[in-house]
Design a protein around this motif. Sequence first.
Motif, short mmCIF file in Angstrom:
data_model
loop_
_atom_site.label_atom_id
_atom_site.label_comp_id
_atom_site.label_asym_id
_atom_site.label_seq_id
_atom_site.Cartn_x
_atom_site.Cartn_y
_atom_site.Cartn_z
N ILE A 115 13.20 -0.31 5.17
CA ILE A 115 13.55 -1.49 4.75
C ILE A 115 12.64 -2.12 3.72
CG2 ILE A 115 15.57 -3.27 4.43
CD1 ILE A 115 16.24 -2.89 7.21
N GLU A 116 11.82 -2.90 3.93
CA GLU A 116 10.65 -3.44 3.12
C GLU A 116 10.39 -2.22 2.44
OE1 GLU A 116 6.46 -5.70 3.32
OE2 GLU A 116 7.18 -4.77 5.19
N LYS A 117 10.39 -1.27 2.83
CA LYS A 117 9.55 0.27 2.19
C LYS A 117 10.11 0.61 1.10
CE LYS A 117 5.16 -1.20 2.89
NZ LYS A 117 4.54 -1.94 2.24
N THR A 118 11.67 0.53 0.45
CA THR A 118 12.54 1.15 0.09
C THR A 118 11.88 1.61 -1.29
OG1 THR A 118 14.38 -0.07 1.22
CG2 THR A 118 14.94 1.10 -0.97
N GLU A 119 11.64 0.89 -2.23
CA GLU A 119 10.72 0.53 -3.12
C GLU A 119 10.38 2.04 -3.26
OE1 GLU A 119 9.62 -2.76 -5.44
OE2 GLU A 119 11.53 -3.43 -5.33
N ASP A 120 9.39 2.22 -2.74
CA ASP A 120 8.15 3.00 -2.10
C ASP A 120 8.39 4.23 -2.00
OD1 ASP A 120 6.20 1.06 -2.21
OD2 ASP A 120 5.57 1.01 -0.25
N ILE A 121 9.40 4.38 -1.01
CA ILE A 121 10.59 5.59 -0.86
C ILE A 121 10.77 6.55 -2.75
CG2 ILE A 121 13.03 6.49 -0.04
CD1 ILE A 121 12.30 4.29 2.52
N GLY A 122 11.50 5.74 -3.08
CA GLY A 122 12.22 6.42 -4.41
C GLY A 122 10.64 6.28 -5.14
N THR A 123 9.50 5.50 -5.02
CA THR A 123 8.38 6.33 -5.89
C THR A 123 8.06 7.85 -5.40
OG1 THR A 123 8.43 4.22 -6.04
CG2 THR A 123 6.22 5.59 -6.61
N PHE A 124 8.15 7.60 -3.94
CA PHE A 124 7.78 8.55 -3.30
C PHE A 124 8.67 10.18 -3.56
CE2 PHE A 124 5.65 6.67 0.24
CZ PHE A 124 4.24 6.23 -0.52
N ARG A 125 10.39 9.66 -4.11
CA ARG A 125 10.83 10.96 -3.64
C ARG A 125 11.03 11.51 -5.18
NH1 ARG A 125 15.79 7.66 -0.69
NH2 ARG A 125 15.83 9.46 0.98
N SER A 126 10.75 10.66 -7.01
CA SER A 126 10.11 10.75 -8.13
C SER A 126 9.42 11.25 -8.77
CB SER A 126 10.54 9.14 -8.84
OG SER A 126 11.49 8.05 -8.77
#
Length: 405
Positions: free
Chosen positions: A303-314
């Motif tokens: 939950i905390e790393k949601t933004e990081d997950i989006g960055t990895f996908r981008s």
Amino acid sequence: MRLPFFVARRYLFAGKSHNVINIISAISMLGMAIGTAVLIIVLSVYNGFDGLVRSSLSDLDPDYIITPSAGKAFVAEGADFDWLHSNPSVENVFNVIQENIFIQYDGRQSVAKAKGVDASYEADSPMRGHVLTGDFSLHHGELPLCLVGMNLAGKLGINVNFLSSVEFYFPSREGNISMQNPMASIGMERARPTGIFSVNADTDNSLVIVPIELMRELLDYDREVSAVEVRLVPGMTRKQVKAFENELYGRFDDGFVVRDRMRQNDSLYKMMKYEKAAIFLILVFIIIIIAFNVFGSLSMLIIEKTEDIGTFRSMGATEGTVRNIFVLEGWLISLIGLVTGLILGVGFVLLQQKFGFIAMPSGSYVVKSYPVILKMSDLLITGLGVALIGYLIALLPSASLSSRR
């Protein structure tokens, strides 16, 4: 795989924005470490007691015992028994007569298991080391003596310093029972107690060791025995033992039953294996419960790393790569706990082996401190089991990543 591991390691050791995640991760590592250490320690203690039981039984039970396939007695003579006595692999051959009889001492009665043994047994039996009071001796000149189990001696009030004799009774095999005088049809022999021994609870409750001549007189036997016990020369290789065993079974396959030490106590050894398996499964279940802390900390980290997950996908990371990051993150927590627990558990067991700082409760025990035996198989099974539990728990929260877009 290097990228997911690098990111997972950074997530594990870098500070989180929510301190509660650090706390839960630390608790998870500590819980896995304690659970692993306890598993190693408990299994080692069980191995220690298991070793004590097997050691005591090895002194009481021979490597092999030969009994008749039909009837209760036989004459131990012939070419096969000559081969047995002359075989270089055999250290001792003992002739034995064993029977359940009625005994009496100073007005107290009990049913006992009387074991009549020959002179070789009296000279070389390892039971000599189990005598607590008195001497390991079955003859005083021509007079027969007897050795009595500790609990049976306590029940009958037997004291080796007294002059009273133990009386042994058994119905005559050849006589008819007289209704007017039943005692006339019952044989009786006497032997003075000279030693009290202790092996285990069952043996101590019932066993009396006497000269084989006394049992022959009591049972109306001439040269018969009820069993022949065989003890091998110490230090034989497994291959040598197997070769001897094959020839032994081949020679005594007609009219006799040959049992090794495992088959002599088949139910006991099976029960000990089942008990150890049950202990292992109970402790593994506790570790599974502890491992759900990893599930909680990993879920909060996702939950905390949601933004990081989006960055990895981008940046083009596949769903498998992103999932592996968090799977490895959760697994690392479990593995660190596992390694720490193995170090703590092995260290504790080695210290107990050397110093015995945890003593047994007060009582008549063979050992003064808790016995422990460390086995490599226990370390391997524990390591693989805890690692697998940690991996499977780490998969659960990572499986929901595909829905977080």
